[in-house]
Design a protein around this motif. Structure first.
Motif, PDB file in Angstrom:
ATOM      1  N   SER A   1     -20.104  25.878  23.084  1.00 18.03           N
ATOM      2  CA  SER A   1     -18.720  25.427  23.225  1.00 18.03           C
ATOM      3  C   SER A   1     -18.278  25.507  24.686  1.00 18.03           C
ATOM      4  CB  SER A   1     -17.831  26.284  22.323  1.00 18.03           C
ATOM      5  OG  SER A   1     -16.483  25.991  22.541  1.00 18.03           O
ATOM      6  N   ASP A   2     -18.623  26.609  25.348  1.00 18.43           N
ATOM      7  CA  ASP A   2     -18.271  26.759  26.765  1.00 18.43           C
ATOM      8  C   ASP A   2     -18.929  25.676  27.615  1.00 18.43           C
ATOM      9  OD1 ASP A   2     -16.731  28.890  26.211  1.00 18.43           O
ATOM     10  OD2 ASP A   2     -18.221  30.413  26.767  1.00 18.43           O
ATOM     11  N   ARG A   3     -20.167  25.366  27.258  1.00 16.70           N
ATOM     12  CA  ARG A   3     -20.894  24.360  28.025  1.00 16.70           C
ATOM     13  C   ARG A   3     -20.237  22.986  27.884  1.00 16.70           C
ATOM     14  NH1 ARG A   3     -26.852  23.862  26.299  1.00 16.70           N
ATOM     15  NH2 ARG A   3     -26.961  21.855  27.347  1.00 16.70           N
ATOM     16  N   VAL A   4     -19.885  22.649  26.627  1.00 15.06           N
ATOM     17  CA  VAL A   4     -19.228  21.355  26.381  1.00 15.06           C
ATOM     18  C   VAL A   4     -17.920  21.302  27.146  1.00 15.06           C
ATOM     19  CG1 VAL A   4     -18.167  19.904  24.623  1.00 15.06           C
ATOM     20  CG2 VAL A   4     -20.290  21.094  24.114  1.00 15.06           C
ATOM     21  N   ARG A   5     -17.182  22.411  27.121  1.00 18.71           N
ATOM     22  CA  ARG A   5     -15.880  22.454  27.752  1.00 18.71           C
ATOM     23  C   ARG A   5     -16.002  22.269  29.262  1.00 18.71           C
ATOM     24  NH1 ARG A   5     -12.033  26.061  29.837  1.00 18.71           N
ATOM     25  NH2 ARG A   5      -9.936  25.385  29.238  1.00 18.71           N
ATOM     26  N   SER A   6     -16.975  22.954  29.857  1.00 20.42           N
ATOM     27  CA  SER A   6     -17.079  22.845  31.312  1.00 20.42           C
ATOM     28  C   SER A   6     -17.574  21.454  31.713  1.00 20.42           C
ATOM     29  CB  SER A   6     -17.965  23.949  31.877  1.00 20.42           C
ATOM     30  OG  SER A   6     -19.228  23.909  31.276  1.00 20.42           O
ATOM     31  N   ARG A   7     -18.387  20.822  30.861  1.00 21.02           N
ATOM     32  CA  ARG A   7     -18.821  19.454  31.157  1.00 21.02           C
ATOM     33  C   ARG A   7     -17.628  18.502  31.148  1.00 21.02           C
ATOM     34  NH1 ARG A   7     -23.784  16.394  29.603  1.00 21.02           N
ATOM     35  NH2 ARG A   7     -25.276  17.929  28.877  1.00 21.02           N
ATOM     36  N   ILE A   8     -16.770  18.642  30.138  1.00 23.16           N
ATOM     37  CA  ILE A   8     -15.606  17.748  30.069  1.00 23.16           C
ATOM     38  C   ILE A   8     -14.699  18.002  31.268  1.00 23.16           C
ATOM     39  CG2 ILE A   8     -13.578  17.083  28.715  1.00 23.16           C
ATOM     40  CD1 ILE A   8     -15.109  17.925  26.217  1.00 23.16           C
ATOM     41  N   GLN A   9     -14.496  19.292  31.588  1.00 29.43           N
ATOM     42  CA  GLN A   9     -13.634  19.619  32.734  1.00 29.43           C
ATOM     43  C   GLN A   9     -14.211  19.026  34.023  1.00 29.43           C
ATOM     44  OE1 GLN A   9     -10.457  21.581  32.661  1.00 29.43           O
ATOM     45  NE2 GLN A   9     -10.525  20.204  34.421  1.00 29.43           N
ATOM     46  N   ALA A  10     -15.539  19.080  34.159  1.00 27.87           N
ATOM     47  CA  ALA A  10     -16.175  18.526  35.354  1.00 27.87           C
ATOM     48  C   ALA A  10     -15.960  17.019  35.428  1.00 27.87           C
ATOM     49  CB  ALA A  10     -17.669  18.855  35.350  1.00 27.87           C
ATOM     50  N   LEU A  11     -16.107  16.351  34.272  1.00 24.46           N
ATOM     51  CA  LEU A  11     -15.888  14.898  34.238  1.00 24.46           C
ATOM     52  C   LEU A  11     -14.447  14.566  34.604  1.00 24.46           C
ATOM     53  CD1 LEU A  11     -17.743  13.890  30.961  1.00 24.46           C
ATOM     54  CD2 LEU A  11     -18.441  13.370  33.290  1.00 24.46           C
ATOM     55  N   LEU A  12     -13.512  15.386  34.114  1.00 26.92           N
ATOM     56  CA  LEU A  12     -12.095  15.157  34.411  1.00 26.92           C
ATOM     57  C   LEU A  12     -11.851  15.335  35.907  1.00 26.92           C
ATOM     58  CD1 LEU A  12     -10.318  17.005  31.457  1.00 26.92           C
ATOM     59  CD2 LEU A  12     -10.483  14.547  31.818  1.00 26.92           C
ATOM     60  N   ASP A  13     -12.425  16.405  36.479  1.00 23.79           N
ATOM     61  CA  ASP A  13     -12.229  16.671  37.903  1.00 23.79           C
ATOM     62  C   ASP A  13     -12.786  15.534  38.746  1.00 23.79           C
ATOM     63  OD1 ASP A  13     -11.079  18.997  37.175  1.00 23.79           O
ATOM     64  OD2 ASP A  13     -12.843  20.257  37.544  1.00 23.79           O
TER      65      ASP A  13
END
Lengths: 406, 323
Positions: A388-400
């Protein structure tokens, strides 16, 4: 279906009729309304007379001919507008929408639309304001007609799946969603190849905006641009099931309440499911917190995906945060209405329902490469938490990467 | 040679179950009821019984009954005055069964015992808790009987209890059928929950299979597929849905329960004419707002049961019968 159009008088159509005054030809009157349709004119010389309602011409032929004429015009507008203002694109897309809607019309309505198209679109120059008024008129007529069609549907005429999804309704609305997708939000979809062409998959996306326009646009991206168009079943916040009108509408569009059990069932059937683990926390975010992911609640859904052997595709939606810039949250009002939040935007609630018109921001939807589940079914809680943390950080990275700075 | 005893043999579903079991080899079928049906049933031994614990015990021991299918229930006579009697009769029956060495009791229950909740899964499986409704009615009776029976079974390990949770059965003249065929049939404005129905023959098949399924000791959902939006089910059954505002429906329920006093009672007399529409609802009004749709995979797995009649077909037949 023949009676579908009779008596459907729309006097409002006669008022903004942009065509030049022309000779009446009552023989062509098919709708019997007060609309006083203008006769077709050859004055522009670009279209030969099509005998409307005449013998020998089937509805299908008329449909084909009209579609071909509209398409020709669409190409012309598009070519002309290259490198110029966006107005050309909007006009071309509107023509495309008109063309898609032709499929749905009953023969009498089709005849009327064919005439409207010939008189108001094919005969006038598309830089002319009359052309735009003609576009609006044809579209409005089509929308009225299609809305009437939906209202008149009653028994046995349409089928629903076990979740209450109405495929016919989706087919009807799809051209309109595609229009919004191309012209209103000018969506750029990246990485669609990461969405599997078949079999189960779980899309995990960030949530934004008061109304689920983001799920509508993710679904449209996969329907319109994916090499293998598929239906995306979005999971919506459970409390929406308590909102009148909203609850059955969401079900008709194939959306289901966000519960791991529901996701597991859909994935087991091999469907494409999209979940927004921020939930209401994401939708109720204030404008200055945009593109900062709220706490995630994805474990149940990720576990469902692992159990079903479904790839997990992180998805970032950029642009939807701006459609309803939420400046404040009137909590007392929300409590009074039993809602999780009550948004205050520059337009809502001050303009009433008009304030719900989303602003036309530019969107980008990025589908990331699927995360290979190194854990199969039955992963322990800690492993699912790390995933879950990995998915979250990937989405956050894409957003950034993709979000506008500021 | 095994023996199955069916209670409430006068009922329509019970007679179908008896018919299905009578054709099985090496199986004796006994049908009992306080009042026997006028026609004999092929291959079924009919016996009059007042359903008291004593006479049941005598009967069960004399015939060495292995399985009891308890259909002497609340429906379709849901409006009969002996509502409390169902729970009482079931307790008497369970006691007699335990004493007579019966191995399994198959009970009739309802899929609506899961309750109408906005946060329920779209398909509820048997592991979900039973939530007794607040208002009296057939669903409450089923929920109570299930609870009592489960407690009883826990104390008597030799006896297993298998509640068959049926979606609204069509074909026995139930309140649900009357509701679906009403013109107008009240529904809640802005909501269209999915409901499930079940053809009486499919219900009977499930009871028969449950009677034969050795070792069955847990609840099983049975329903026709697919679940349909309520308004569509009404249309298919030949009725006409009439959407009423939620407030109006709530007021009617409160008034019927005598819970409105003073000004609110006075105000609500304005809407009193609507009350008549809401009489004889087959379930409480929460089910007009939220659906309760059961997952039937366990029935396929444990009983090998598959519905033979689709929901549309079942409701279409209802419309044809009414026309």
């Amino acid at each position: 279906m023949m009676e579908a159009d009779t008596g459907a008088s729309r006097p409002k159509d006669s008022a903004p009729e942009p065509t030049e005054p022309q000779a009446q030809q009552p023989a062509e009157e098919t709708t019997g309304g007060a609309a006083a349709p203008q006769a077709a004119s050859d004055s522009a010389g670009r279209e030969s007379e099509v005998p409307i309602g005449g013998a020998g011409e089937s509805a299908e032929e008329l449909r084909r001919e009209t579609a071909a004429a509209v398409e020709e015009l669409e190409v012309e507008v598009r070519n002309h507008g290259e490198g110029q203002s966006e107005a050309h694109d909007v006009a071309a897309e509107a023509l495309r929408l008109i063309r898609a809607n032709l499929e749905r019309l009953s023969p009498p309505a089709l005849q009327r639309v064919a005439r409207l198209v010939r008189e108001n679109l094919l005969s006038s120059d598309y830089l002319d304001p009359d052309f735009w008024r003609g576009l609006a008129m044809v579209l409005r007529y089509q929308v009225d007609e299609i809305a009437g069609l939906l209202r008149r549907r009653s028994r046995g005429e349409y089928t629903l799946d076990a979740y209450g999804m109405d495929q016919e309704l989706i087919d009807i609305v799809r051209p309109f969603a595609a229009f919004l997708y191309r012209t209103w939000w000018r969506v750029t979809a990246l990485g669609l190849e990461n969405v599997p062409a078949s079999g189960p998959a779980l899309l995990v996306a960030n949530r934004s905006g008061m109304l689920p326009w983001d799920s509508a646009m993710i679904a449209t991206a996969v329907l319109e641009e994916h090499p293998q168009p598929r239906l995306v079943r979005s999971l919506h916040a459970g409390w929406l099931a308590s909102v009148p009108v909203m609850a059955p509408a969401l079900a008709s569009f194939g959306q289901v309440p966000a519960l791991p059990e529901n996701a597991a069932r859909l994935l087991a059937e091999g469907q494409l499911v999209c979940v927004y683990p921020e939930g209401t926390r994401g939708a109720g975010k204030l404008f200055w917190d945009r593109y900062r992911l709220a706490p995630f609640d994805a474990a149940g859904y990720l576990r469902a995906a692992l159990d079903a052997g479904a790839p997990i595709v992180p998805v970032a939606v950029v642009g939807a945060e701006e459609i309803y810039p939420m400046l404040g949250d009137a909590r007392p009002v929300a409590r009074l209405l039993g809602l999780p939040y009550f948004p205050l935007t520059p337009l809502f609630p001050w303009l009433g329902p008009l304030g719900l018109i989303p602003l036309p921001s530019k969107w980008t939807i990025v589908f990331d490469t699927p995360i290979a589940g190194e854990h199969g079914a039955g992963a322990d809680d800690a492993a699912v938490g790390r995933l879950s943390d990995r998915v979250r950080s990937r989405i956050q990275a894409l957003l950034d990467e993709n979000a506008p700075r500021g | 040679m095994r023996t199955v005893l069916i209670t409430g043999i006068g009922g329509y579903v019970a007679s179908l179950v008896a018919g299905a079991l009578a054709s099985q080899p090496n199986l004796a079928v006994i049908g009992v009821a306080p009042e026997l049906p006028p026609q004999p049933l092929d291959g079924v031994r009919l016996q009059q019984c007042d359903m008291s614990a004593n006479s049941l015990l005598q009967l069960l021991e004399a015939s060495a009954v292995d399985v009891v299918v308890h259909l002497d229930g609340v429906e379709p006579r849901a409006l009969r005055d002996d509502r409390r009697g169902y729970l009482f009769r079931t307790v008497e029956l369970l006691g007699a069964c335990a004493q007579a060495g019966v191995r399994r009791v198959v009970l009739r229950s309802s899929t609506l015992v899961y309750g109408a909740r906005p946060d329920a899964p779209l398909f509820i499986d048997e592991r979900a808790p039973v939530v007794p409704p607040e208002r009296a009615g057939a669903v409450l009776d089923y929920a109570e009987v299930e609870r009592v029976a489960a407690e009883f079974a826990a104390r008597h390990p030799a006896l297993s209890v298998a509640p068959i949770r049926c979606a609204g059965i069509v074909g026995e003249g139930s309140p649900l059928e009357r509701y679906l065929r009403r013109r107008p049939a009240p529904v809640m404005l802005g909501f269209d929950p999915r409901i499930q129905v079940l053809h009486a023959q499919d219900a009977a098949l499930a009871f028969a299979l449950a009677a034969l399924a050795d070792g069955l000791d847990r609840p099983v959902n049975v329903a026709a597929s697919p679940p349909l939006p309520l308004s569509r089910a009404i249309l298919l059954a030949g009725g006409r849905p009439l959407p009423l505002p939620p407030g109006l429906i709530a007021a009617a329920e409160l008034r019927r329960d005598g819970q409105l006093h003073g000004v609110s009672a006075l105000l609500s007399t304005v809407t009193a004419p609507v009350d008549r529409l809401l009489d004889d609802l087959p379930f409480n009004s929460a089910f007009l707002r939220y659906g309760c749709v059961a997952d039937t995979r366990r029935a396929a797995e444990l009983l090998g049961w598959e519905p033979q009649h689709s929901a549309e077909e079942t409701l279409g037949a209802l419309a044809a019968a009414g026309a």
